[in-house]
Design an enzyme around this catalytic site. Structure first.
Site, PDB file in Angstrom:
ATOM      1  N   VAL A   1       0.841  -1.172   0.100  1.00 55.21           N
ATOM      2  CA  VAL A   1      -0.014  -0.206  -0.033  1.00 55.21           C
ATOM      3  C   VAL A   1       0.801   1.254  -0.131  1.00 55.21           C
ATOM      4  CG1 VAL A   1      -1.617   1.431   1.301  1.00 55.21           C
ATOM      5  CG2 VAL A   1      -1.792  -1.213   1.148  1.00 55.21           C
TER       6      VAL A   1
ATOM      7  N   PRO B   1      10.812   0.157   9.409  1.00 52.75           N
ATOM      8  CA  PRO B   1      11.966  -0.669   9.469  1.00 52.75           C
ATOM      9  C   PRO B   1      12.442  -1.571   8.205  1.00 52.75           C
ATOM     10  CG  PRO B   1      10.404  -1.057  11.517  1.00 52.75           C
ATOM     11  CD  PRO B   1       9.800  -0.465  10.385  1.00 52.75           C
TER      12      PRO B   1
ATOM     13  N   ASP C   1      -7.559   2.320   4.450  1.00 52.31           N
ATOM     14  CA  ASP C   1      -8.330   1.398   4.954  1.00 52.31           C
ATOM     15  C   ASP C   1      -9.253   1.754   6.195  1.00 52.31           C
ATOM     16  OD1 ASP C   1      -9.720  -0.690   3.645  1.00 52.31           O
ATOM     17  OD2 ASP C   1      -8.714  -2.216   5.098  1.00 52.31           O
TER      18      ASP C   1
END
Length: 407
Positions: free
Chosen positions: A33, A53, A116
């Site tokens: 995404v 990370p 979302d």
């Protein structure tokens, strides 16, 4: 009184084009995404900083980092990452952390999008079609993202071909208009003249406009006149010793029914200066063109002479700078002498465009409810002429029980 004004439906979004050029956009997360969000922001010339990370990096995000297209902070999000940021997008699976980031952004008045989770979004992404400067965006207001994609594909497939190039050339023309008339008080006049251009020139013609044509078009700005493409080309031809080169298209008219004409064929007919056709073409098809129409004078025993005459007419029109359409019944390349005509025009310096048509070899069996291939009965198809050169009988193919033969 209430019927005079549009009814308020509610539940929509204020659809805007947000300018993020040279602004800093923070993206929290580095997965699939996030990769999409990064691409969208870079397309809008924004500056992207990604905080995530290393073990969560998507291959595309890694590529953007390696190419130094984005900045990367190799750790989890911290509140200090919001310093000097203009916009924030989160794309992580941790909904608790996403909600914390949302509230931190609200405290700082930073617009934020939590992937979302529509209630935690000041804005959301739409399904977008891009063609150069053109962007068409579809929104379902968060209710059906997949449907938005399907609608976007449908809209994109129905857009005029070359519309992006047309917008680009229109933008260049507007810039030149402002250069020759920078007075702010003349904005309405400039807009009115540009509107005339857009109405007189098709998308395809705008996209193909060159610098010489643009300069000639601008000559009419002060007098508020706009030359249509045909008149402009003729004017340029009169001014130069080099004639404006015409264009030719070999267009298949299909099996005869006007409803079976392709969109490409219809467009070519509507834009043609000269249409050359044979007597088999349905009159309703010929009514689509506003240009000159010439019908082949084919009679028994003189088809070769008629073919030569058609080619000479076409070449005459091309040398006059016209858009010529050679309209052929069925498909130009299936017993339609299309190959011969390609060679002829190439020898004379013109490369024809070929617009295929529906062949009667396939459509006639369909209308008669005869499938030319059907599992277990016919696994091959042979198409042969029923009349050889100079009226001779063609070689009759050897019978094959699994083959359909169309004469």
């Amino acid at each position: 009184m209430s019927e005079e004004f549009p009814k308020i439906e509610g539940g929509g979004s204020l659809v805007l084009a947000w300018r993020v050029k040279d602004r800093t956009v923070l993206i929290v997360g580095g997965g699939n995404v996030a990769a999409g969000r990064i691409f969208n922001v870079l397309e809008a010339d924004g500056r992207v900083t990604v905080v995530t990370p290393e073990d969560g990096l998507h291959p595309e995000v890694k590529y953007r980092i390696e190419q130094k297209q984005i900045s990367w902070i190799n750790r989890n999000f911290e509140e200090q990452d919001l310093n000097n940021v203009d916009m924030v997008m989160t794309a992580i699976d941790d909904h608790v952390r996403s909600k914390e980031i949302y509230h931190l952004c609200k405290e700082r008045n930073i617009p934020v999008n939590v992937a979302d989770v529509p209630p935690l979004c000041d804005f959301w992404f739409m399904s977008t079609h891009r063609d150069g400067p053109l962007q068409v965006a579809i929104s379902t207001n968060g209710q059906g993202p997949k449907l938005a994609n399907l609608i976007r594909k449908h809209v994109a497939s129905n857009l005029p071909q070359g519309v992006g190039a047309a917008i680009q050339k229109t933008g260049s023309l507007r810039k030149k208009v402002r250069e020759i008339d920078p007075n702010p008080d003349n904005a309405a006049y400039r807009m009115g003249w540009m509107s005339k251009v857009c109405e007189a020139w098709s998308f395809e013609e705008l996209g193909q406009m060159d610098e010489q044509e643009m300069k000639k078009l601008l000559d009419g700005y002060q007098s508020n006149t706009v030359l249509d493409p045909k008149s402009l080309r003729q004017s340029l031809q009169n001014e130069t010793s080099e004639p404006v080169k015409g264009r030719i298209a070999l267009v298949g008219a299909g099996p005869g029914d006007p409803d079976l004409l392709t969109i490409g064929a219809k467009k070519a007919l509507m834009e043609a200066d000269l249409v050359l056709a044979d007597r088999l073409i349905h009159p309703q098809i010929l009514e689509l063109t506003e240009g000159e129409v010439r019908i082949a004078r084919k009679t028994k025993g003189r088809s070769d002479q008629a073919q030569d005459e058609l080619q000479e007419w076409a070449l005459e029109g091309l040398l006059q700078g016209k858009k010529v359409v050679r309209l052929k019944i069925g498909d130009p390349f299936l017993f339609g002498r299309g190959g011969e005509e390609i060679l002829y025009f190439r020898e004379h310096g013109f490369t024809p465009e070929v617009i295929p048509g529906i062949s009667s070899a396939l459509s006639a069996p369909m209308v008669a409810n005869v499938p030319v291939t059907i599992r277990g009965y016919a696994d091959q198809l042979l198409i042969t002429t029923g009349r050889g050169e100079k009226g001779s009988m063609p070689d009759i193919p050897v019978y094959s029980p699994m083959r359909t033969t169309v004469f």
